[in-house]
Design a protein around this motif. Structure first.
Motif, short mmCIF file in Angstrom:
data_model
loop_
_atom_site.label_atom_id
_atom_site.label_comp_id
_atom_site.label_asym_id
_atom_site.label_seq_id
_atom_site.Cartn_x
_atom_site.Cartn_y
_atom_site.Cartn_z
N ARG A 180 0.83 -1.20 0.00
CA ARG A 180 0.00 0.00 0.00
C ARG A 180 0.87 1.26 0.00
N TYR A 184 1.08 4.05 -2.98
CA TYR A 184 0.74 5.44 -2.70
C TYR A 184 1.88 6.38 -3.08
N ARG A 208 -5.87 6.86 6.77
CA ARG A 208 -5.01 6.97 5.60
C ARG A 208 -5.12 8.36 4.97
N LEU A 214 -7.05 3.34 -1.20
CA LEU A 214 -6.07 2.25 -1.22
C LEU A 214 -6.80 0.92 -1.29
N ASP A 216 -6.21 -3.35 -1.55
CA ASP A 216 -5.39 -4.56 -1.60
C ASP A 216 -5.91 -5.44 -2.74
N ALA A 226 -1.07 -4.02 -4.27
CA ALA A 226 -2.00 -2.97 -3.88
C ALA A 226 -2.02 -1.89 -4.95
N ALA A 228 -3.16 2.40 -5.37
CA ALA A 228 -3.60 3.67 -4.80
C ALA A 228 -4.22 4.50 -5.93
#
Length: 281
Positions: A180, A184, A208, A214, A216, A226, A228
């Motif tokens: 994640r 990001y 977050r 986000l 998974d 992941a 973003a």
């Protein structure tokens, strides 16, 4: 599972961009090492990509890189209505210095098409959207990796890991958290030049970064993955596997091959609809 030849008819179909609010994710497995040299088509790659393919010390890493980049060019070509070798790549301005070595992008598509590519140990993830997106995939971490990297995390993330007594659960949680975080930071365009302890990407979605979603991804027993996405949760998320033969000479990816495009399978925790094919199972 039809795979189409990439010819004039495919180009004549024109662009097939994702709809607004749609996130398309494609999973790619490395071409088999024993047949890669014979079947994997590198002619559509740039000279720089071919040099990079040849530069890896481990042949498996070179084949993973080549598989990922052939898949990326063929997917972008299919979405944009272009031959894979004609996809116009550029670099966006760096968020830190404004020089053109930031996030990879497609030059001036209208409407916009954003993408992100990640690959690790035999697997790649390619995410495409009309909004900014970042993707990451990593092999499941070793216990030593968790121990070394945990002190660099956000305090809230460190606390979550410290609360886990089971070492296996701690490794799994760290793996999801780290992918994640990398997704990001790729979406921001900074990568790990931004302090990984600055942003919370732990288990609580409400803590977050604001303005980002986000997700998974299902990625099999040996990897975490992941994505973003800038903005609220996408209305539609479709996750598919690229069939292995789609990387070979004379072939391409058929965007409608398995019939799952736009087909809802389940409602996820983030409020998104996910469709998953079984090509990579």
């Amino acid at each position: 599972m039809p795979v189409l030849e990439f010819g004039a008819a495919a180009l004549a179909a024109g662009p097939r961009l994702p709809a607004a609010g749609q996130l398309d994710v494609w999973m790619v497995r490395r071409a088999p090492l024993e047949t890669a040299a014979e079947l994997l088509d590198l002619t559509e790659l740039s000279e720089a990509e071919r040099r990079r393919t040849a530069s890896f010390v481990r042949p498996t890493d070179g084949v993973t890189y080549a598989s990922a980049h052939v898949a990326l060019r063929r997917l972008l070509g299919a979405y944009l209505g272009l031959a894979p070798q004609d996809v116009p790549f550029v670099r966006e301005p760096c968020p830190g210095c404004a020089e053109p070595h930031g996030r990879p992008a497609v030059a001036h598509p209208d409407p916009p098409l954003h993408f992100s590519l990640a690959h690790s140990h035999g697997m790649a993830v390619i995410a495409l959207s009309r909004t900014v997106v970042g993707a990451d995939v990593e092999r499941l971490p070793r216990a030593e990796t968790v121990e070394v990297c945990t002190p660099a995390l956000h305090p809230g993330e460190q606390a979550e890991l410290a609360a886990l007594d089971d070492a296996g659960e701690r490794r799994a949680t760290f793996g999801r958290l780290w992918t994640r975080k990398e997704a990001y930071l790729k979406a921001l365009g900074t990568g790990l030049s931004r302090d990984p302890g600055h942003d919370y990407l732990g288990a609580d979605p409400h803590r977050r970064p604001a303005g980002w979603t986000l997700l998974d991804l299902p990625s099999g027993p040996r990897h975490n993955a992941a994505v973003a996405v800038r903005g609220g949760a996408p209305e539609q998320v479709t996750v598919r596997w690229v069939p292995p033969v789609a990387l070979y000479a004379g072939q391409t990816v058929d965007l409608d091959a398995d019939g799952t495009v736009g087909v809802p399978v389940h409602r996820g925790a983030e409020g998104t609809t996910t469709a998953v094919s079984d090509w990579g199972a």
